[in-house]
Every structure is written in C-alpha cells, then in structure tokens.
Design a protein around this motif. Structure first.
Motif, PDB file in Angstrom:
ATOM      1  N   LYS A  43      -8.886  14.345  -7.479  1.00  8.97           N
ATOM      2  CA  LYS A  43      -7.677  14.498  -6.624  1.00  8.97           C
ATOM      3  C   LYS A  43      -8.125  13.573  -5.165  1.00  8.97           C
ATOM      4  CE  LYS A  43      -4.338  17.411  -8.541  1.00  8.97           C
ATOM      5  NZ  LYS A  43      -3.950  18.423  -8.151  1.00  8.97           N
ATOM      6  N   THR A  44      -8.936  13.829  -4.377  1.00  6.97           N
ATOM      7  CA  THR A  44      -9.246  13.519  -2.866  1.00  6.97           C
ATOM      8  C   THR A  44      -9.352  12.574  -3.328  1.00  6.97           C
ATOM      9  OG1 THR A  44     -10.266  15.735  -2.590  1.00  6.97           O
ATOM     10  CG2 THR A  44     -10.790  14.277  -0.963  1.00  6.97           C
ATOM     11  N   MET A  45     -11.130  11.881  -3.989  1.00  8.89           N
ATOM     12  CA  MET A  45     -11.711  11.372  -4.394  1.00  8.89           C
ATOM     13  C   MET A  45     -10.712   9.581  -4.912  1.00  8.89           C
ATOM     14  SD  MET A  45     -15.509  12.137  -6.303  1.00  8.89           S
ATOM     15  CE  MET A  45     -15.279  10.690  -7.390  1.00  8.89           C
ATOM     16  N   PHE A  46      -9.520  10.053  -5.580  1.00 10.32           N
ATOM     17  CA  PHE A  46      -9.045   8.932  -5.825  1.00 10.32           C
ATOM     18  C   PHE A  46      -7.982   8.838  -4.933  1.00 10.32           C
ATOM     19  CE2 PHE A  46      -9.839  10.376 -10.187  1.00 10.32           C
ATOM     20  CZ  PHE A  46     -11.042   9.826 -10.771  1.00 10.32           C
ATOM     21  N   GLY A  47      -7.988  10.185  -4.452  1.00  6.41           N
ATOM     22  CA  GLY A  47      -6.616   9.894  -3.272  1.00  6.41           C
ATOM     23  C   GLY A  47      -7.303   8.681  -2.404  1.00  6.41           C
ATOM     24  N   GLU A  48      -8.498   8.902  -1.878  1.00 10.58           N
ATOM     25  CA  GLU A  48      -8.746   8.564  -0.879  1.00 10.58           C
ATOM     26  C   GLU A  48      -9.421   6.704  -1.220  1.00 10.58           C
ATOM     27  OE1 GLU A  48     -10.211   8.695   2.150  1.00 10.58           O
ATOM     28  OE2 GLU A  48      -8.697  10.273   1.958  1.00 10.58           O
ATOM     29  N   ALA A  49      -9.768   6.947  -2.383  1.00 11.93           N
ATOM     30  CA  ALA A  49      -9.476   5.185  -2.781  1.00 11.93           C
ATOM     31  C   ALA A  49      -8.200   4.368  -2.869  1.00 11.93           C
ATOM     32  CB  ALA A  49     -10.292   4.920  -4.195  1.00 11.93           C
ATOM     33  N   GLU A  50      -7.305   5.018  -3.147  1.00 15.03           N
ATOM     34  CA  GLU A  50      -5.490   4.836  -3.250  1.00 15.03           C
ATOM     35  C   GLU A  50      -5.584   3.917  -2.177  1.00 15.03           C
ATOM     36  OE1 GLU A  50      -2.559   3.458  -5.946  1.00 15.03           O
ATOM     37  OE2 GLU A  50      -4.384   3.902  -6.404  1.00 15.03           O
ATOM     38  N   LEU A  51      -5.980   5.186  -1.244  1.00 17.84           N
ATOM     39  CA  LEU A  51      -5.147   4.961   0.301  1.00 17.84           C
ATOM     40  C   LEU A  51      -5.092   4.026   1.100  1.00 17.84           C
ATOM     41  CD1 LEU A  51      -3.705   6.150   2.819  1.00 17.84           C
ATOM     42  CD2 LEU A  51      -5.610   7.393   3.843  1.00 17.84           C
ATOM     43  N   TYR A  52      -6.555   3.663   1.169  1.00 20.23           N
ATOM     44  CA  TYR A  52      -7.338   2.564   1.123  1.00 20.23           C
ATOM     45  C   TYR A  52      -6.884   0.745   0.777  1.00 20.23           C
ATOM     46  CZ  TYR A  52     -10.222   4.788   4.998  1.00 20.23           C
ATOM     47  OH  TYR A  52     -11.126   5.302   5.631  1.00 20.23           O
ATOM     48  N   LYS A  53      -6.957   1.815  -0.520  1.00 21.77           N
ATOM     49  CA  LYS A  53      -6.023  -0.100  -1.082  1.00 21.77           C
ATOM     50  C   LYS A  53      -5.270   0.191  -0.753  1.00 21.77           C
ATOM     51  CE  LYS A  53      -4.630   0.584  -5.368  1.00 21.77           C
ATOM     52  NZ  LYS A  53      -4.241   0.484  -6.325  1.00 21.77           N
ATOM     53  N   LEU A  54      -4.002   0.787  -0.767  1.00 20.95           N
ATOM     54  CA  LEU A  54      -2.880   0.311   0.559  1.00 20.95           C
ATOM     55  C   LEU A  54      -2.424   0.050   1.204  1.00 20.95           C
ATOM     56  CD1 LEU A  54      -0.623   3.168  -2.052  1.00 20.95           C
ATOM     57  CD2 LEU A  54      -0.701   1.295  -2.829  1.00 20.95           C
ATOM     58  N   ALA A  55      -3.390   0.539   1.834  1.00 17.45           N
ATOM     59  CA  ALA A  55      -2.907   0.121   3.480  1.00 17.45           C
ATOM     60  C   ALA A  55      -3.295  -0.779   3.626  1.00 17.45           C
ATOM     61  CB  ALA A  55      -4.004   1.575   4.212  1.00 17.45           C
ATOM     62  N   TYR A  56      -4.557  -1.707   2.914  1.00 16.02           N
ATOM     63  CA  TYR A  56      -4.574  -2.821   3.182  1.00 16.02           C
ATOM     64  C   TYR A  56      -3.822  -4.052   2.680  1.00 16.02           C
ATOM     65  CZ  TYR A  56      -8.354  -6.720   3.414  1.00 16.02           C
ATOM     66  OH  TYR A  56      -8.500  -8.331   3.169  1.00 16.02           O
ATOM     67  N   ARG A  57      -3.626  -3.675   1.754  1.00 13.46           N
ATOM     68  CA  ARG A  57      -2.647  -4.439   0.723  1.00 13.46           C
ATOM     69  C   ARG A  57      -1.224  -4.474   2.166  1.00 13.46           C
ATOM     70  NH1 ARG A  57      -1.658  -2.617  -5.573  1.00 13.46           N
ATOM     71  NH2 ARG A  57      -3.019  -3.416  -5.784  1.00 13.46           N
ATOM     72  N   LYS A  58      -0.496  -3.359   2.372  1.00  9.01           N
ATOM     73  CA  LYS A  58       0.058  -3.293   3.699  1.00  9.01           C
ATOM     74  C   LYS A  58       0.039  -3.768   4.700  1.00  9.01           C
ATOM     75  CE  LYS A  58       3.535   0.165   4.679  1.00  9.01           C
ATOM     76  NZ  LYS A  58       4.476   1.712   4.931  1.00  9.01           N
ATOM     77  N   ALA A  59      -1.210  -3.640   5.418  1.00  9.30           N
ATOM     78  CA  ALA A  59      -1.526  -4.425   6.528  1.00  9.30           C
ATOM     79  C   ALA A  59      -1.517  -6.234   6.441  1.00  9.30           C
ATOM     80  CB  ALA A  59      -3.136  -3.654   7.141  1.00  9.30           C
ATOM     81  N   ALA A  60      -1.925  -6.421   4.963  1.00 13.62           N
ATOM     82  CA  ALA A  60      -2.008  -8.043   4.509  1.00 13.62           C
ATOM     83  C   ALA A  60      -0.971  -8.690   4.296  1.00 13.62           C
ATOM     84  CB  ALA A  60      -2.576  -8.054   3.272  1.00 13.62           C
ATOM     85  N   LYS A  61       0.193  -7.571   4.212  1.00 13.27           N
ATOM     86  CA  LYS A  61       1.980  -8.104   4.219  1.00 13.27           C
ATOM     87  C   LYS A  61       2.061  -8.050   5.142  1.00 13.27           C
ATOM     88  CE  LYS A  61       6.039  -6.970   2.377  1.00 13.27           C
ATOM     89  NZ  LYS A  61       6.716  -6.230   0.956  1.00 13.27           N
ATOM     90  N   GLU A  62       2.155  -7.227   6.376  1.00 14.42           N
ATOM     91  CA  GLU A  62       2.849  -7.278   7.944  1.00 14.42           C
ATOM     92  C   GLU A  62       1.802  -9.009   8.592  1.00 14.42           C
ATOM     93  OE1 GLU A  62       1.466  -3.422  10.035  1.00 14.42           O
ATOM     94  OE2 GLU A  62       2.902  -3.092   8.706  1.00 14.42           O
ATOM     95  N   LEU A  63       0.824  -9.012   8.331  1.00 19.17           N
ATOM     96  CA  LEU A  63       0.014  -9.773   8.823  1.00 19.17           C
ATOM     97  C   LEU A  63       0.246 -11.468   8.338  1.00 19.17           C
ATOM     98  CD1 LEU A  63      -2.829  -7.694  10.506  1.00 19.17           C
ATOM     99  CD2 LEU A  63      -0.616  -8.268  11.978  1.00 19.17           C
ATOM    100  N   GLY A  64       1.147 -11.421   7.468  1.00 20.74           N
ATOM    101  CA  GLY A  64       1.097 -13.018   6.381  1.00 20.74           C
ATOM    102  C   GLY A  64      -0.591 -13.432   6.477  1.00 20.74           C
ATOM    103  N   GLY A  65      -1.041 -12.429   5.961  1.00 19.88           N
ATOM    104  CA  GLY A  65      -3.071 -12.730   5.700  1.00 19.88           C
ATOM    105  C   GLY A  65      -3.112 -12.866   6.133  1.00 19.88           C
ATOM    106  N   ARG A  66      -3.367 -13.361   7.827  1.00 21.02           N
ATOM    107  CA  ARG A  66      -3.650 -13.330   8.973  1.00 21.02           C
ATOM    108  C   ARG A  66      -4.240 -12.985   9.975  1.00 21.02           C
ATOM    109  NH1 ARG A  66      -0.113 -18.994  10.105  1.00 21.02           N
ATOM    110  NH2 ARG A  66      -0.239 -20.003   8.228  1.00 21.02           N
ATOM    111  N   GLY A  67      -5.538 -12.969  10.937  1.00 15.53           N
ATOM    112  CA  GLY A  67      -5.189 -11.755  11.290  1.00 15.53           C
ATOM    113  C   GLY A  67      -6.865 -10.840  11.168  1.00 15.53           C
TER     114      GLY A  67
END
Length: 331
Positions: A43-67
């Motif tokens: 759970k810890t291993m998969f949770g860490e992978a999911e956390l960073y994946k979703l955080a990256y997607r959220k950051a890309a959406k916020e910045l519009g793919g730039r920055g």
C-alpha cells in the motif's frame, strides 16, 4: 497519506483474529501478522507512486503545461501530506488506489451479496472461504483484457461529458492496452512451445505428459538436461490472461482440432475457478455434478483441512522411516 503503522506488540491482531491466547496464540497468528505487514508495504509503495502521478497531473493542469511543473508537483505533494486540508480529492484518490492495488476495494454488488450469505451461514465458509479478493482479481483480469476497452470507451465518453478527467481516460485505456500487448507476446511464446496451457482434455494423455515431467500453466525454459517448468499461475491478475492465450494456442495446434469456443469456456473456468482461493468452490461443483467420482475425495479434503497442516508436517519430520510415495509401475 502516511504509511499505516502495524504494531505487532499491541495485541490488536490477536484480539481480532482468534481465540487462542498466550504465546501459543501469537505463534499461530504469525502468518496473519506477516500478511498484514506485506499489505501495508505494498500500500505504501503503490500509494507513493499514485501520489506523485496525480500531483504531476494536477501541476501540469494548473500551469497549463508550462513552467516548472516538477517543482509545483513537489509542492502539491508536500501540501497534501500536511494537515491543512488541501488537495482532498488527491488524498481520496490515493486511498482508493491503495485498496485497488491490493485487491481490497469494494468488490461490487454481486460479491457483496455472496459475502452476506456466507456471513449469515458460517458453514458455507468451507466451500467459499474467500470472496472479496477473488472477485477483485477477476475484475482486474477482465479490465486488463481486450474486454477492458469497453470500460475505457465509457470513460472517454464521460470525459467528453465533463464527468471524468483526461488522466482517468489515459489510465482506463492503458490497462487493456498493456494486457492485450502481453497476450500477443505470450501467444508467440506458446506457439514456440515455451509456455504451456492446461494440456490435452483427455486425462490419460495429461497424466502421461505429467509423468514425463510436463507441467500445466508454466513457462518452459530449455536447459542442457532437458526442460525446466516454472509455473506462472500465481502471477495474478496477469496469469489468467497468460493461461487463456496458452490454452487457445494449444487448441489451435491440437490434432483433434477442438472447438475454440468450447475450449475458451473451459479455459476461463480453469484459470479462474482452479486458483487456490476458489478451489473450494470448484471442488464443490465437481462433487455435486459427479458425486460417484469426486465426492469421496472432496469429503476427504474437507476433513483433512480441519487438521492443521503443521501436524502432518511434524509427523513427517519425526518419522524415522524414509518412505517412497510414488505410485507403483504396472507391468
């Protein structure tokens, strides 16, 4: 998002899992504690992978793919791990992913109904001791097969209607794509004789193959001494897909040209019902359908399961006589 702590000294597991007290009870329940620790690790291993994946997607959406998307993603992870209540959608998604990756999520309406029946009638636990995990593994298997594209296209439609995100659509297509690619590769291995399926339907022919060293549902590794068979049946949920493809190749190459459709139905039954966690169900069905042939062995297995396996192993360890249990050859 913090890893769940497993305190093996608190007695919490002992209170939940059994009635045997003292050191004897704790020794008996060692496998439960090990399974609990393994669950939390994954759970810890998969949770860490999911956390960073979703955080990256959220950051890309916020910045519009730039920055600096990477820096923003790291900041989102830090904020989600805090107690500020930020990014609750991300936290909830990670929690659901942990359950899905360990096959502990809601198994669906049908499985829940079966679980209620078994809970209300404890005697049925002899036939079906596990329901939730097998149901989730079966769902994961279907989702990683070509049938998973149906759900993927539904998710794509939801995205067009604004009910799903782009990342969810990508994930829903990735599962059947990867599974289908694996099935295609496995088909080539099976065609070259490097992977086995269930084998011939004739039990006599199958016994002859097994006597010669052949094993069903295994990878075949050529060696100087011959062939080494490595079973893949525990590689869930992918093993069911591998077994199905290997069975189809065997049906295609068989001399009697068995009907592929009927062979496919048999393969689905063998790959799902023959797993250890559903062995009780398949054995019960066999005993009910052909009691003269299967009922005695089924009753013997049920009676033997009542006696802890450790007693049988202990008896073997204390037995000073070396015994050959292989069947005698008939002249």
């Amino acid at each position: 998002l913090k890893p769940e702590k497993l305190d093996v000294s608190s007695g919490k597991l002992d209170t939940r899992v059994g009635a045997i007290g003292g050191k004897t009870g704790r020794a008996v329940r060692i496998p439960f504690r090990l399974l609990g620790a393994a669950d939390e690790l994954f759970k810890t291993m998969f949770g860490e992978a999911e956390l960073y994946k979703l955080a990256y997607r959220k950051a890309a959406k916020e910045l519009g793919g730039r920055g600096d998307i990477k820096s923003r993603a790291a900041q989102i992870v830090k904020e989600a791990r805090g107690d500020t209540g930020q990014h609750l959608d991300l936290v909830q998604a990670v929690g659901e992913s942990k359950l899905q990756r360990t096959f502990q999520q809601d198994p669906g309406t049908l499985a829940q109904g079966l679980m209620r029946i078994v809970n209300n009638h404890p005697s049925l636990q002899v036939i079906a001791p596990f329901i939730k995990t097998p149901a989730n593994i079966t769902r994961a298997t279907i989702g990683r097969s070509p049938a998973g594209f149906v759900s993927a296209f539904k998710k794509a439609y939801d995205y067009r209607q604004g009910r799903a995100t782009r990342g969810e659509v990508i994930d829903s297509f990735a599962r059947p794509l990867v599974g289908t690619a694996i099935m295609a590769g496995v088909g080539g291995l099976a065609a070259q004789g490097l992977m086995t399926g269930a084998g011939p339907s004739d039990e006599r022919q199958k016994r002859m193959l097994k006597d010669a060293g052949w094993q069903p549902y295994s990878l075949v590794i050529p060696t100087a001494e011959g062939k080494t068979y490595v079973p893949y049946s525990r590689f869930q949920p992918v093993s069911n897909l591998l077994g199905f493809v290997a069975d189809m190749v065997e049906a295609k190459n068989s001399k009697d040209k068995e009907d592929l459709f009927s062979k496919g139905l048999v393969s689905i039954g063998e790959n799902i019902l023959d797993d250890s966690y559903l062995k009780g169900v398949s054995s019960f069905i066999e005993a009910a359908s052909d009691p003269d042939r299967f009922l005695p062995s089924y009753l013997a297995n049920v009676a033997g399961s009542v006696v802890p396996n450790v007693i049988a192993r202990g008896a073997q360890a204390l037995d000073p006589t070396l015994r050959d249990t292989s069947p005698e050859e008939k002249g």
